[in-house]
Design a protein around this motif. Sequence first.
Motif, PDB file in Angstrom:
ATOM      1  N   PRO A 249       0.696  -1.086  -0.049  1.00  0.00           N
ATOM      2  CA  PRO A 249       0.029  -0.098  -0.176  1.00  0.00           C
ATOM      3  C   PRO A 249       0.955   1.276  -0.056  1.00  0.00           C
ATOM      4  N   ARG A 250       0.331   2.352  -0.721  1.00  0.00           N
ATOM      5  CA  ARG A 250       1.031   3.434  -0.780  1.00  0.00           C
ATOM      6  C   ARG A 250       0.545   4.247   0.624  1.00  0.00           C
ATOM      7  N   GLN A 251       1.646   5.080   1.271  1.00  0.00           N
ATOM      8  CA  GLN A 251       1.187   5.505   2.557  1.00  0.00           C
ATOM      9  C   GLN A 251       0.935   7.106   2.343  1.00  0.00           C
ATOM     10  N   SER A 253       0.757   8.567   5.520  1.00  0.00           N
ATOM     11  CA  SER A 253       0.763   8.875   6.983  1.00  0.00           C
ATOM     12  C   SER A 253       1.260  10.129   7.309  1.00  0.00           C
ATOM     13  N   GLU A 258      -1.584   6.498  10.593  1.00  0.00           N
ATOM     14  CA  GLU A 258      -1.239   5.744   9.357  1.00  0.00           C
ATOM     15  C   GLU A 258      -2.529   5.831   8.561  1.00  0.00           C
ATOM     16  N   LEU A 260      -2.977   4.200   4.651  1.00  0.00           N
ATOM     17  CA  LEU A 260      -2.797   3.448   3.680  1.00  0.00           C
ATOM     18  C   LEU A 260      -3.765   3.624   2.442  1.00  0.00           C
TER      19      LEU A 260
END
Length: 340
Positions: A249-251, A253, A258, A260
């Motif tokens: 997954p691309r973050q 954050s 967090e 995602l």
Amino acid sequence: MKDTVIGVDLAKNIFQVHGASRAGEVMFRKKLRRQQFMQFMATQPPALVVLEACGSAHYWARELAGAGHEVRLIAPQYVKPFVKRQKNDAADAEAIVIAARQPEMRFVEPRTEAQQARGVLFRARQRLVHQRTELVNALRAVLYEFGLVVPQGIAHIKRIEAMLDDAVLPDLVRQECLDLLQQISEQSVRIDARTKKIRMLAQESENTCRLQSMPGVGPLTALAIEAFAPDLQSFRRGRDFAAWLGLVPRQFSSGGKERLGKISKAGQADIRRLLIMGAMTLVNWASRKAPAPGSWLARMLARKPRMLVAIALANRMARAIWAMATKQEDYRDPALSVAA
């Protein structure tokens, strides 16, 4: 460690070379023609030579390594933040040196000649498949203009041939459709020839044979991993290899929270696409023939959409591929391991 770092901005004819010490002191800046480049580099004492990972970079990496230099390739997106003000060849070469001096910088593994040759074969087949798809879509579009609707896919070519025998069409249209069918047939012959060659190559290597012992991994996927992936020993764990493929997954954050999103798609697109296709095949098969009760796949299919399960399965496949390559072992079915 080499005391000198040489950054090279590659091009077709004019190369920009920037030499500096490890401390950042500029030693030389040169603009060289293609014929002068290797002559100049051969006169330099062994140094750390850094190139952007672009067209011809792997070739020059092998040539410079043969001249006694330590060569590293760096992704262009990692160089861009270090370009000062105006963008030109000299600034790019200097930025390559600055980026290479960063202790946390990641580099691209240079490919061997055999890897590049396999990559050319893989890309040639892929290009022919795209061209055949274009021809099939053009044929479908012509028929649609005269009220004949054909589903997508190469599997319906026989149906189109039968349709042309029965349909009432102008002679010019019929001739054009027959010509398109002939071109599609010729492309199919070329695709089959390259597919056969890929299967033969996939049987020659012990590593590609081992990878094909995993369900969902065929000759195309095995050859793509051999051609486009670096030595899997360079990854610390399977999770790193899955992240390199863009299957994580691309973050988004921030502030300790967090967030995602979808998969990053930040890595090698061909291997990622083939792994997802293989995983989707396994998921489709599991929807027709129920997987073992209590298995990971059965639990995921019971509560998640099929495409999401396929992406998660592709991630698991990437981790398993890393384990198989680093441990030199064939695939072991987790369900059978648990049962034993």
